[in-house]
Design an enzyme around this catalytic site. Structure first.
Site, PDB file in Angstrom:
ATOM      1  N   HIS A   9       0.818  -1.208   0.000  1.00  0.00           N
ATOM      2  CA  HIS A   9       0.000   0.000   0.000  1.00  0.00           C
ATOM      3  C   HIS A   9       0.860   1.270   0.000  1.00  0.00           C
ATOM      4  CE1 HIS A   9       0.962   0.840   4.228  1.00  0.00           C
ATOM      5  NE2 HIS A   9       0.800  -0.455   4.449  1.00  0.00           N
ATOM      6  N   GLU A  81      -2.651  -7.067   7.120  1.00  0.00           N
ATOM      7  CA  GLU A  81      -1.421  -6.990   7.903  1.00  0.00           C
ATOM      8  C   GLU A  81      -1.661  -7.451   9.334  1.00  0.00           C
ATOM      9  OE1 GLU A  81       1.673  -7.237   8.134  1.00  0.00           O
ATOM     10  OE2 GLU A  81       2.418  -5.325   7.332  1.00  0.00           O
TER      11      GLU A  81
END
Length: 230
Positions: A9, A81
């Site tokens: 990201h 994550e």
């Protein structure tokens, strides 16, 4: 031969109350990446992303840069994550002698995160609040396998797949394919740059690493400020 590109990201909101939000620079990084894909004539036929806000915002930025608004964004929460707060809090409580607090926020974060990951990998920190290290790796590999699988409804295979996720999952996939040690996996996790691309080629025989941590969309004089890690 098909290919899958893992994208970390864009820059998130380090130090803010809500980390899970791209900064303005993070948004721009994603658009620049999509624009580079478009300039290269690269058009993915599948995009799979984690369910975190920063994953969706990054995927949307890439799609904007690509000029391919009709492509479907598939959500796979297994690509999310680890909970960094769920590792740092136990580190500070269980291993206070390992905790660093110099007042330099980013330097201290990376030092403490490296320690926390080491204890998580050995099981001395049992969980990040949701996953043990083993269960984290299992869900990441399962989600990666899903992203590389054929489309269930048609049985058609995909040739160009983008996976938008975070540094931890990318490191786990690298460890899975390359059989990395815990120490190497830990180092890799903390060195993956925002909107970097890690590409694998694959067929029925397995996966081959083709490129790692590629940020060529940022490697020009007027974008040097845009190379970030957090």
């Amino acid at each position: 031969m098909a290919e899958v590109v893992l994208i970390r990201h864009g820059q998130a909101s380090f130090g803010a109350a809500n980390y899970d939000q791209l900064s303005d620079l993070g948004q721009q990084q994603a658009v620049w990446l999509g624009e580079q894909f478009s300039q290269m004539g690269y058009q993915p036929d599948r995009i799979v992303m984690g369910s975190m806000v920063r994953h969706r915002q990054t995927a949307q930025g890439v799609v904007q840069g690509l000029g391919q608004p009709a492509i479907n964004l598939e959500v796979q929460a297994g690509l999310n994550e680890y909970n960094f707060r769920g590792l740092l809090d136990p580190l500070q409580k269980q291993f206070p002698h390992q905790w660093q607090d110099t007042g330099e926020a980013k330097k201290d974060y990376y030092f403490n995160m490296r320690q926390a990951l080491a204890y998580w990998m050995t099981g001395e920190i049992a969980s990040d609040g949701e996953d043990s290290w083993a269960s984290f790796c299992q869900r990441i590999v399962a989600a990666f396998d899903f992203a590389c699988s054929a489309q269930a409804e048609t049985g058609q295979g995909f040739k160009k797949i983008l996976v938008v996720t975070s540094g931890g999952p990318i490191a786990v996939v690298l460890a899975h394919v390359l059989q990395l040690s815990h120490a190497n996996t830990r180092q890799t996790t903390l060195h993956i740059k925002n909107t970097s691309c890690t590409k694998f080629l694959f067929n029925h025989q397995g996966f081959t690493l083709d490129s790692y941590n590629d940020i060529s969309h940022l490697q020009r004089a007027d974008r040097a400020h845009a190379i970030t890690f957090s």
